[in-house]
Design a protein around this motif. Sequence first.
Motif, PDB file in Angstrom:
ATOM      1  N   SER A  39     -40.198  64.784  20.860  1.00  0.00           N
ATOM      2  CA  SER A  39     -41.565  64.329  21.113  1.00  0.00           C
ATOM      3  C   SER A  39     -42.608  65.335  20.648  1.00  0.00           C
ATOM      4  O   SER A  39     -43.763  64.976  20.419  1.00  0.00           O
ATOM      5  N   ASN A  40     -42.205  66.599  20.487  1.00  0.00           N
ATOM      6  CA  ASN A  40     -43.132  67.618  19.981  1.00  0.00           C
ATOM      7  C   ASN A  40     -43.170  67.687  18.460  1.00  0.00           C
ATOM      8  O   ASN A  40     -43.732  68.626  17.885  1.00  0.00           O
ATOM      9  N   ASP A  41     -42.563  66.693  17.801  1.00  0.00           N
ATOM     10  CA  ASP A  41     -42.510  66.603  16.340  1.00  0.00           C
ATOM     11  C   ASP A  41     -41.761  67.768  15.704  1.00  0.00           C
ATOM     12  O   ASP A  41     -42.015  68.136  14.548  1.00  0.00           O
ATOM     13  N   MET A  42     -40.840  68.358  16.437  1.00  0.00           N
ATOM     14  CA  MET A  42     -40.020  69.451  15.932  1.00  0.00           C
ATOM     15  C   MET A  42     -38.543  69.101  16.084  1.00  0.00           C
ATOM     16  O   MET A  42     -38.168  68.424  17.038  1.00  0.00           O
ATOM     17  N   PRO A  43     -37.688  69.574  15.148  1.00  0.00           N
ATOM     18  CA  PRO A  43     -36.249  69.395  15.357  1.00  0.00           C
ATOM     19  C   PRO A  43     -35.799  70.193  16.588  1.00  0.00           C
ATOM     20  O   PRO A  43     -36.443  71.176  16.981  1.00  0.00           O
ATOM     21  N   ARG A  44     -34.698  69.781  17.191  1.00  0.00           N
ATOM     22  CA  ARG A  44     -34.221  70.489  18.386  1.00  0.00           C
ATOM     23  C   ARG A  44     -33.811  71.915  18.093  1.00  0.00           C
ATOM     24  O   ARG A  44     -34.016  72.802  18.916  1.00  0.00           O
ATOM     25  N   LEU A  45     -33.228  72.167  16.921  1.00  0.00           N
ATOM     26  CA  LEU A  45     -32.871  73.546  16.593  1.00  0.00           C
ATOM     27  C   LEU A  45     -34.112  74.415  16.418  1.00  0.00           C
ATOM     28  O   LEU A  45     -34.141  75.569  16.837  1.00  0.00           O
ATOM     29  N   GLU A  46     -35.139  73.878  15.782  1.00  0.00           N
ATOM     30  CA  GLU A  46     -36.381  74.636  15.621  1.00  0.00           C
ATOM     31  C   GLU A  46     -37.030  74.889  16.982  1.00  0.00           C
ATOM     32  O   GLU A  46     -37.579  75.973  17.236  1.00  0.00           O
ATOM     33  N   THR A  47     -36.963  73.898  17.858  1.00  0.00           N
ATOM     34  CA  THR A  47     -37.480  74.076  19.218  1.00  0.00           C
ATOM     35  C   THR A  47     -36.658  75.126  19.967  1.00  0.00           C
ATOM     36  O   THR A  47     -37.208  75.970  20.683  1.00  0.00           O
ATOM     37  N   ARG A  48     -35.349  75.094  19.763  1.00  0.00           N
ATOM     38  CA  ARG A  48     -34.450  76.049  20.426  1.00  0.00           C
ATOM     39  C   ARG A  48     -34.767  77.480  19.998  1.00  0.00           C
ATOM     40  O   ARG A  48     -34.749  78.414  20.810  1.00  0.00           O
ATOM     41  N   PHE A  49     -35.053  77.653  18.713  1.00  0.00           N
ATOM     42  CA  PHE A  49     -35.267  78.993  18.168  1.00  0.00           C
ATOM     43  C   PHE A  49     -36.740  79.265  17.880  1.00  0.00           C
ATOM     44  O   PHE A  49     -37.073  79.974  16.934  1.00  0.00           O
ATOM     45  N   ILE A  50     -37.607  78.702  18.704  1.00  0.00           N
ATOM     46  CA  ILE A  50     -39.030  78.894  18.481  1.00  0.00           C
ATOM     47  C   ILE A  50     -39.352  80.388  18.539  1.00  0.00           C
ATOM     48  O   ILE A  50     -38.898  81.114  19.422  1.00  0.00           O
ATOM     49  N   GLY A  51     -40.083  80.859  17.549  1.00  0.00           N
ATOM     50  CA  GLY A  51     -40.396  82.282  17.465  1.00  0.00           C
ATOM     51  C   GLY A  51     -39.313  83.105  16.802  1.00  0.00           C
ATOM     52  O   GLY A  51     -39.473  84.315  16.623  1.00  0.00           O
ATOM     53  N   SER A  52     -38.208  82.472  16.419  1.00  0.00           N
ATOM     54  CA  SER A  52     -37.099  83.197  15.770  1.00  0.00           C
ATOM     55  C   SER A  52     -36.643  82.439  14.528  1.00  0.00           C
ATOM     56  O   SER A  52     -35.528  81.902  14.471  1.00  0.00           O
ATOM     57  N   PRO A  53     -37.495  82.370  13.505  1.00  0.00           N
ATOM     58  CA  PRO A  53     -37.134  81.594  12.307  1.00  0.00           C
ATOM     59  C   PRO A  53     -35.882  82.102  11.616  1.00  0.00           C
ATOM     60  O   PRO A  53     -35.187  81.336  10.939  1.00  0.00           O
ATOM     61  N   GLU A  54     -35.561  83.395  11.810  1.00  0.00           N
ATOM     62  CA  GLU A  54     -34.354  83.924  11.180  1.00  0.00           C
ATOM     63  C   GLU A  54     -33.100  83.267  11.740  1.00  0.00           C
ATOM     64  O   GLU A  54     -32.087  83.132  11.035  1.00  0.00           O
ATOM     65  N   GLN A  55     -33.159  82.836  13.007  1.00  0.00           N
ATOM     66  CA  GLN A  55     -32.009  82.151  13.603  1.00  0.00           C
ATOM     67  C   GLN A  55     -31.773  80.795  12.951  1.00  0.00           C
ATOM     68  O   GLN A  55     -30.634  80.365  12.772  1.00  0.00           O
ATOM     69  N   ILE A  56     -32.868  80.128  12.591  1.00  0.00           N
ATOM     70  CA  ILE A  56     -32.736  78.833  11.917  1.00  0.00           C
ATOM     71  C   ILE A  56     -32.111  79.031  10.535  1.00  0.00           C
ATOM     72  O   ILE A  56     -31.237  78.256  10.119  1.00  0.00           O
ATOM     73  N   LEU A  57     -32.537  80.074   9.834  1.00  0.00           N
ATOM     74  CA  LEU A  57     -31.971  80.353   8.513  1.00  0.00           C
ATOM     75  C   LEU A  57     -30.476  80.661   8.615  1.00  0.00           C
ATOM     76  O   LEU A  57     -29.682  80.199   7.786  1.00  0.00           O
TER      77      LEU A  57
END
Length: 553
Positions: free
Chosen positions: A427-445
Motif C-alpha cells: 500500500s506504500n507503493d514499495m516492494p516488500r523487500l525495499e520496505t524491509r531494507f528501508i535505509g539500507s539500499p546495499e541490502q537490496i543490491l
Amino acid sequence: MKPKIYFETNPNIYKHWELLIEDSCAFLIMKVNEDAGFFEGYKLKLNSYDIGVDIELADAVQRIRFEHPNVNSVIIKSGNDKAFCAGANIKMLASSDHAHKVNFCKFTNETRNFLENSFKESSQFFICLVEGVCAGGGYELALACDHIILVDDGSSSISLPEVPLLAVLPGTGGLTRLTDKRKIRRDLADVFCTMEEGVKAKKAKDWRLVDTITKKTSLNDELNLLIKEKSSNKKKADNLVGIKLKNIQKNNVNNENVIYSTLSVIIDREKKSATISINAPQESAPKDINDIVSEGDQFWLLRCARELDDAILNLRFNELEIGIIIFKTYGQISNILSYDKIFELHKNHWFIKEISFFWTRIFKRIDLTSRTLISLIEPNSCYAGFLSELIFAADRSYMAEGEFEEYDDKEASIILSNSNFGNFLMSNDMPRLETRFIGSPEQILLAKQNLEKHILAQEAHDLGLITFKFDDIDWDDEIRVFLEERSSFSPDSMVGLESNLRFPGKETMETKIFGRLSAWQNWIFQRPSAVGENGALKKYGTGNKGQYTKERT
C-alpha cells in the motif's frame, strides 16, 4: 449467534446489484433489496448497504476484469427511484459489535481501492452517475470512481454527514480522497463534512466535489460523450475472450479445517492460531499462452489466488479469536518457480496481467490483516518468486537450518526472482523487500545478486531475508515458545504494534486511509459520543439527538 459471512457469490444470485454488459460498456446498477439485509434487525432503505451489498460489488468488479476484458467503461448508477445511495446502513452499524464495524470498513475500503485502480491497471474507466440522495458511503463510492456526474435537478445532492449526524467519520476513505485525490481546499472540505444537508449541483462543481453536472434531459448525451473521450484508449481490436469464474473448490471438514484444491486452513483453537498451507502444483507450468488461457479459472495461479483470498477473508470475519496466521508451503520449488516465470514471460497478456494484479491485492489484504503473521520455511517448503512475498509480509519468519531427518535430510531454501523487486507493491507503493531494507539500499543490491539461486538458511539470515534460523534440535521448541509468548500478549497491543511496523517509508493515499483515517475511525467507534447509550449512532432515527462528552482527548 450471528451468521458466518461467506464471500462467494455470482450475478445469478445477486440480491442488490445488476450487472449488464453492452458491447464495451458495463452497467453496475445498485438496486438494494431492503428486506435482504445480511443480519436481522434493519432494512436497507434508500440503497443503504451492509457487508452483503459490498460482497456483491467486489465480486462484480472482479468479474468485469476477468470475464469481460473488452469492457472499457463501467457506469455505476442507481436502480432506486429515491436515492443513489444513502451509505452504510446506520442501524446495522449501531447494532454491530466493534469487530464487525472495523472489518466491514476495511473490506469496503479494499473494494473501493480495487475499483479505483481498474483504470490504471485494466483501462476500465469508472463513471459514477449520481441522481437523488448520495450520502456518506454512497458519496465515498462515487469518490473511488474516475468521474462523477451529478444530475442538476434541484434535488440530487452529495454529502458526508457522518460528523454532524452520527458523531463518527466517513469511514471508507472519504476524507482522504477529498484532500488527496480531488485536491479540495481544506477549509471547504471542513465545511462540506459538517453539513448535514450536503450540496447540490452548482456548489458541488464549484468545489470540485464532482466532475460534471448536467440536466436530466442532457444526461445521455453527456454520458456518451464522456465514454467516447475517456475510455477510448483501451484496445478493442484484440477481441478478447474472458475467463468464466466458477465456484471455488473447498470442503469444510469441520469447524477447524477447510480444504481447498491448492491449500488448506487448519485451526488450533487452543493455540489461537491458523495454519495456511499452500501446496505447489504437481507439474511445471505450461509455457504456451493458449494452453494457459484454455485452463481458464483452473489455471493454478488464478485458482490458488482465489482460494487464498477466500481463506484470509474467512479468518478475518469468522475467526476473531484466532490471533496468529502461520504460512507454510509444500511441494516442488521448481514447479512454483516455473509458474513465477509466467508473470515475466507473458507480462503483456491481459489474463496474466489480471492474475498479477489479483496477487497484488491478496498480498495487500494479508498486509492489512490484523493478525500476527509468521512464515515457516522448512525443508519441504517451496518459497520461490512471488510466493516468497509471504516471507516478507510476515511479522517474523523462521527457517530450518541444515538437514532434517524427518525430511530425508533435505535442506530448506528460498528462491528470489524479479517478482520480489517491484511486481507486487504494498500500500506504500514499495516492494516488500525495499520496505524491509528501508535505509539500507546495499541490502537490496545483495539480494538481487542472488536471483534464482537456492538460498540456504545461513545465507538467508546473512542477507536479512529471514528473522531466525534453527536446526532440527531447536526447531519445534523455538516455534512453540514463540507461539505461546505471542498468545500471552494483549491482542489490542499486538494489532497496534504490527500495524505500525508493517508500513515504514512514504505515505500514500492507501496508507492514509488504512492507517490514519481507519485508526481514528476505530477509536471513535468506541467512544460514548458515538456508541454510548445516548450516543449519536444509538439515537439515530429515534427523533432524539445524541449526547456528546465535551472533553477533547
